[in-house]
Design a protein around this motif. Structure first.
Motif, PDB file in Angstrom:
ATOM      1  N   ASP A 113       0.640  -1.084   0.064  1.00 16.88           N
ATOM      2  CA  ASP A 113       0.113   0.030  -0.143  1.00 16.88           C
ATOM      3  C   ASP A 113       0.829   1.304   0.066  1.00 16.88           C
ATOM      4  O   ASP A 113       0.757   2.198  -0.845  1.00 16.88           O
ATOM      5  N   LEU A 114       1.776   1.232   1.072  1.00 12.51           N
ATOM      6  CA  LEU A 114       2.759   2.309   1.038  1.00 12.51           C
ATOM      7  C   LEU A 114       3.510   2.572  -0.298  1.00 12.51           C
ATOM      8  O   LEU A 114       3.412   3.660  -0.933  1.00 12.51           O
ATOM      9  N   SER A 117       1.248   3.852  -3.103  1.00 14.35           N
ATOM     10  CA  SER A 117       1.100   5.395  -2.859  1.00 14.35           C
ATOM     11  C   SER A 117       2.314   6.229  -3.275  1.00 14.35           C
ATOM     12  O   SER A 117       2.014   7.308  -3.907  1.00 14.35           O
ATOM     13  N   HIS A 118       3.414   5.663  -2.885  1.00 14.93           N
ATOM     14  CA  HIS A 118       4.509   6.546  -3.599  1.00 14.93           C
ATOM     15  C   HIS A 118       4.917   6.434  -5.034  1.00 14.93           C
ATOM     16  O   HIS A 118       5.324   7.616  -5.708  1.00 14.93           O
ATOM     17  N   THR A 121       2.448   9.083  -6.328  1.00 20.26           N
ATOM     18  CA  THR A 121       3.001  10.293  -6.079  1.00 20.26           C
ATOM     19  C   THR A 121       3.836  10.882  -7.038  1.00 20.26           C
ATOM     20  O   THR A 121       4.144  11.830  -7.525  1.00 20.26           O
ATOM     21  N   VAL A 149      -6.101   0.464  -3.701  1.00 18.75           N
ATOM     22  CA  VAL A 149      -5.487   1.847  -4.136  1.00 18.75           C
ATOM     23  C   VAL A 149      -6.365   2.401  -4.871  1.00 18.75           C
ATOM     24  O   VAL A 149      -6.121   3.781  -4.949  1.00 18.75           O
TER      25      VAL A 149
END
Length: 175
Positions: A113-114, A117-118, A121, A149
Motif C-alpha cells: 500500500d505504501l 502510494s509513493h 506520487t 489503491v
C-alpha cells in the motif's frame, strides 16, 4: 517506527532486487499462477529498467524491501484491450506499474500500500495523471491491492499479443 522511503534503483541494488523477484516467482508458482515464470523478469530486464531510470526500490530501515518498475512510455501490451476499454483511450500519456514485489521478510506489513502510494506520487510529480497496471486473473492478492489503491478494471490485455497469456488491466486517474 521504521524509516521507509522510495528511491530510484541502482545497479548496486540488483542482488537484492533479484532475490525479491525469485521470492515472488516462487510465491506465484506455489499459488499456481503462471505469471512471472519462465525466467521473467530476469536480470537483463531489471538492468534495462535501472538504466532507463524506471526502477524504484522501497527502503525500510536501510534495506531493500520492495521493487517496482514505473514505466514512463507507452506499453505495447496496452495497445489493444479486449472485453472492455480504456477510459480516454486516445490519451497515451500514462505511467504503468510493472514488476512490483515485496520481499518475503516484509509480507503482512501493508508495505505494498505504501509503495503504491509513493508510485502514484512519483507519477504525478513526473507529470502523469493516468496510471495503468495489469495482473493475472488468478493473482487475487494483487487484484485486492490494486482495487484498494483505487484502480478500476478496464478489460483484458494480451502479453506480446498472445491470447493465451492474458492479464486483467486496470486504470487510475489522479485528480
Amino acid at each position: 517506527m521504521a524509516t521507509q522511503f522510495v528511491r530510484l534503483a541502482t545497479t548496486n541494488d540488483i542482488p537484492a532486487i533479484m532475490k525479491i523477484i525469485k521470492q515472488a516467482q516462487g510465491l506465484l508458482a506455489n499459488d499456481q499462477i503462471p505469471q512471472w515464470q519462465n525466467n521473467y523478469p530476469n536480470r537483463s530486464i531489471i538492468e534495462e529498467d535501472i538504466a532507463k531510470k524506471y526502477s524504484y526500490v522501497l527502503i525500510v530501515d536501510r534495506a531493500v524491501a520492495g521493487v517496482a518498475t514505473l514505466l514512463q512510455e507507452e506499453d505495447p501490451n496496452y495497445y489493444k484491450i479486449y472485453h472492455g476499454s480504456w477510459e480516454k483511450p486516445n490519451d497515451t500519456h500514462y505511467t504503468s506499474i510493472h514488476r512490483i514485489a515485496i520481499a518475503q521478510d516484509y509480507h503482512g506489513q501493508h508495505l505494498a500500500d505504501l509503495f503504491f502510494s509513493h508510485l502514484l506520487t512519483l507519477s504525478y510529480q513526473l507529470g502523469y495523471q493516468q496510471i495503468r497496471i495489469d495482473t493475472h486473473a488468478r493473482n487475487k492478492r494483487m487484484q485486492h491491492i490494486i482495487a484498494k489503491v483505487g484502480f478500476h478494471y478496464s478489460g483484458i490485455v494480451y502479453m506480446q499479443g498472445d491470447e493465451q497469456d492474458q492479464r486483467q488491466a486496470y486504470q487510475l486517474f489522479l485528480p
